[in-house]
Write a protein that holds these residues in place. Structure first.
Motif, PDB file in Angstrom:
ATOM      1  N   LEU A 317       0.827  -1.205   0.000  1.00 27.05           N
ATOM      2  CA  LEU A 317       0.000   0.000   0.000  1.00 27.05           C
ATOM      3  C   LEU A 317       0.866   1.262   0.000  1.00 27.05           C
ATOM      4  O   LEU A 317       0.549   2.244  -0.688  1.00 27.05           O
ATOM      5  N   GLY A 321       0.857   3.983  -2.904  1.00 32.36           N
ATOM      6  CA  GLY A 321       0.611   5.393  -2.645  1.00 32.36           C
ATOM      7  C   GLY A 321       1.672   6.289  -3.256  1.00 32.36           C
ATOM      8  O   GLY A 321       1.368   7.340  -3.842  1.00 32.36           O
ATOM      9  N   ALA A 343      -3.452   5.808   0.659  1.00 29.22           N
ATOM     10  CA  ALA A 343      -2.777   4.508   0.586  1.00 29.22           C
ATOM     11  C   ALA A 343      -1.477   4.520   1.385  1.00 29.22           C
ATOM     12  O   ALA A 343      -1.144   3.552   2.077  1.00 29.22           O
TER      13      ALA A 343
END
Length: 461
Positions: A317, A321, A343
Motif C-alpha cells: 500500500l 501510494g 494509501a
C-alpha cells in the motif's frame, strides 16, 4: 645459497611462533563482555551472535551479557535465547549499570542465561506482550492503549482482548516457564511478569529466586559466579571465573548501522529518499549523484524492512501510494493525489505486524512524510501544468506560426528563410516570391507554409 638461508630462517621463525606460549590468544583465560544497550532488535541479535562466536573461538571462560533494555521484538528475542541455549560458552546475564533495567524481552533473555545477576538500583519484569500491529499512537495522546495488557483481565483470568492476544500471552508464559525450569529459577513469578506485568528490584529478584546474586561490578560478579555448576549445551560445567581479566567486545560499524536503519521510521525515510532520488535521476539524466544516492538509500531501506516483522500488504500500500503521487505529479487529477496519500498512510499504519519498545511507527514521522510527498507532487504538477499551457520553445512545434521570407518559388515548392537559415518549403496554396508567409507544419526538414493575409501581423503564439 641466499634463498636457502632465507627459507631456513623463515622455518625457524614459524617454529618458534608456533610453540611460543604467547602465540595463541586462546591459551589465555579471559572473560569477554558484551553490552546490549537499547531496544532488542536485529542489531542486538547480530551483536550477541558475533560475541558468542568470538567467545567460542577464543575458548573464553564466560561471556558476560550486560543488559539495559526496555524490551523489543519477539522474533529477535527468541533468536537471542536460542543462541544462548546453544552456546558452548557459559553466558552470565548481568543487568547493569545502576538505574538500568531488563524489561519485557530483557526478562526472557535474563531467564535464559546460565547465571543471572543484577546490579543494585536495577529492575526487571513487565514482560507482557505488547500490542500486535495497529495504528500508531498520536503524539501526546493517551498511551493507555499501548501499555502492557496484563493490567486488564477478564473474569476467567485471561488477558482482555481477542483470541490472538490470549494465544500470544499463553505462548509467552510457556516460554518463560520452560526457561525457569531449565535454569532452576522462579517460574511462578515469571508467569506473573507476563500476565500481570509484574516487576522486581534487584534485591527483591534475589529473594524471589529470579536471579542468582546481586553484584556491584564485574569483578564482584566473577567472584560470586566462581565455583557454580551450570548446564552448558547439555554438559555440566563448573565455573572458574575468580580474578579473570574482562575484555569488552565493542560493536562494529555494521552493527551500529543496523541499529539505526532497523528503526522502521528510518527505514521508511530511506525508502522515500531513494524513490524520489531515482525519479529525479530519470527526469534529469546524467546527474548521476541522485541515482547513486537513491539506489543506496532504497536498498538500505528494503534491507532493513526485510529484517523486521512487516506486513507486506502494508508495504504494498505504501509503494502504491508513492506510485499514485508520482503519477499525480505528471498528470494532475487530484483523485490520484488524495488516493496516494490515503494509501501511504494506511500502509504505514499496517506496516509492522508486531510492535515493541523502540519498534513502532510514529505519526510524527508518517504525517510529515505524507505531507511532504503530497506537497512535492502538487508542486511538480503545478509546474507541469504551467509548462503545458506555454507555447513550445524547441523542435518542430516551436516553428509553427513562425514568419518566413520567400527566397524562390516554383510549382508549389521553393526555399524560404527562417531563423536565419535556408529551408526547403512547400505550400498547398499559391505563393510567389516576396509574399509574406508563415510555417504551418514541418516534416523531414521540409517546411509547409501558407501565405499570410495582409491583415495578419506577427507570428502566431
Amino acid at each position: 645459497m641466499t634463498f636457502a638461508r632465507v627459507a631456513l630462517l623463515a622455518a625457524a621463525f614459524v617454529a618458534v611462533a608456533a610453540f611460543s606460549p604467547f602465540s595463541s590468544a586462546g591459551s589465555e583465560r579471559v572473560a569477554l563482555s558484551v553490552a546490549i544497550d537499547g531496544a532488542i532488535g536485529p542489531a542486538s541479535t547480530r551483536q550477541l551472535e558475533e560475541a558468542l562466536d568470538v567467545a567460542a573461538k577464543r575458548n573464553a571462560e564466560v561471556l558476560i551479557l550486560q543488559l539495559d533494555t526496555p524490551g523489543g521484538l519477539v522474533t529477535s528475542m527468541r533468536e537471542m535465547i536460542a543462541d544462548i541455549l546453544a552456546s558452548p560458552v557459559p553466558v552470565i546475564g548481568y543487568v547493569a549499570p545502576a538505574g538500568g533495567h531488563a524489561a519485557s524481552a530483557g526478562t526472557y533473555i535474563l531467564y535464559a542465561t546460565h547465571v543471572a545477576a543484577m546490579a543494585p538500583g536495577t529492575n526487571l519484569g513487565a514482560a507482557t506482550p505488547v500490542e500486535i500491529g495497529g495504528l500508531p499512537s498520536l503524539p501526546g495522546g493517551d498511551k493507555g492503549d499501548q501499555k502492557d495488557q496484563g493490567d486488564q483481565k477478564s473474569q476467567d483470568g485471561r488477558p482482555a482482548g481477542d483470541a490472538m492476544m490470549a494465544k500470544v500471552t499463553n505462548d509467552a508464559v510457556a516460554l518463560i516457564r520452560s526457561l525457569a525450569e531449565l535454569r532452576g529459577r522462579n517460574g511462578d513469578w515469571g508467569e506473573k511478569a507476563v500476565r500481570e506485568a509484574a516487576s522486581l528490584s534487584a534485591n527483591a529478584a534475589l529473594q524471589e529466586h529470579v536471579i542468582d546474586f546481586v553484584a556491584n561490578d564485574t569483578t564482584e560478579l566473577l567472584q560470586l559466579a566462581d565455583g557454580r555448576t551450570v548446564d552448558v549445551a547439555g554438559k555440566k560445567v563448573v565455573l572458574a571465573t575468580k580474578g579473570l581479566p574482562v575484555e569488552t567486545l565493542e560493536p562494529g560499524w555494521f552493527i551500529r548501522l543496523l541499529a539505526v536503519i532497523t528503526d522502521p521510521n528510518i527505514a521508511i525515510i530511506l525508502m522515500l529518499v531513494g524513490v524520489y532520488a531515482i525519479i529525479f535521476e530519470f527526469t534529469s539524466p546524467g546527474a548521476i549523484a541522485p541515482g547513486v544516492i537513491g539506489t543506496i538509500c532504497l536498498v538500505l531501506g528494503l534491507y532493513a524492512l526485510n529484517l523486521l516483522p512487516i506486513n507486506y500488504t502494508g508495504l504494498a500500500l505504501m509503494l502504491l501510494g508513492i506510485a499514485f503521487l508520482v503519477i499525480e505529479a505528471f498528470n494532475p487529477t487530484v483523485v490520484l493525489g488524495l488516493g496516494g496519500v490515503a494509501a501511504f498512510l494506511f500502509g504505514a499504519a499496517m506496516l509492522l505486524r508486531v510492535e515493541g519498545p523502540g519498534f513502532a511507527m510514529s505519526w510524527a514521522v508518517i504525517g510529515p512524510a505524507a505531507a511532504l510527498t503530497l506537497g512535492l507532487a502538487l508542486l511538480t504538477g503545478t509546474y507541469v501544468w504551467a509548462a503545458r499551457k506555454n507555447p513550445p520553445r524547441v523542435g518542430g512545434e516551436a516553428m509553427r506560426g513562425l514568419p518566413v521570407e520567400i527566397l524562390d518559388w516554383q510549382g508549389g515548392e521553393g526555399h524560404v528563410l527562417a531563423l536565419g537559415e535556408r529551408w526547403r518549403a512547400k505550400a498547398d496554396g499559391p505563393i510567389a516570391a516576396g509574399d509574406s508567409a508563415e510555417v504551418t507544419d514541418i516534416s523531414d526538414l521540409v517546411l509547409t507554409v501558407r501565405r499570410r493575409d495582409p491583415g495578419e501581423n506577427g507570428a502566431r503564439q
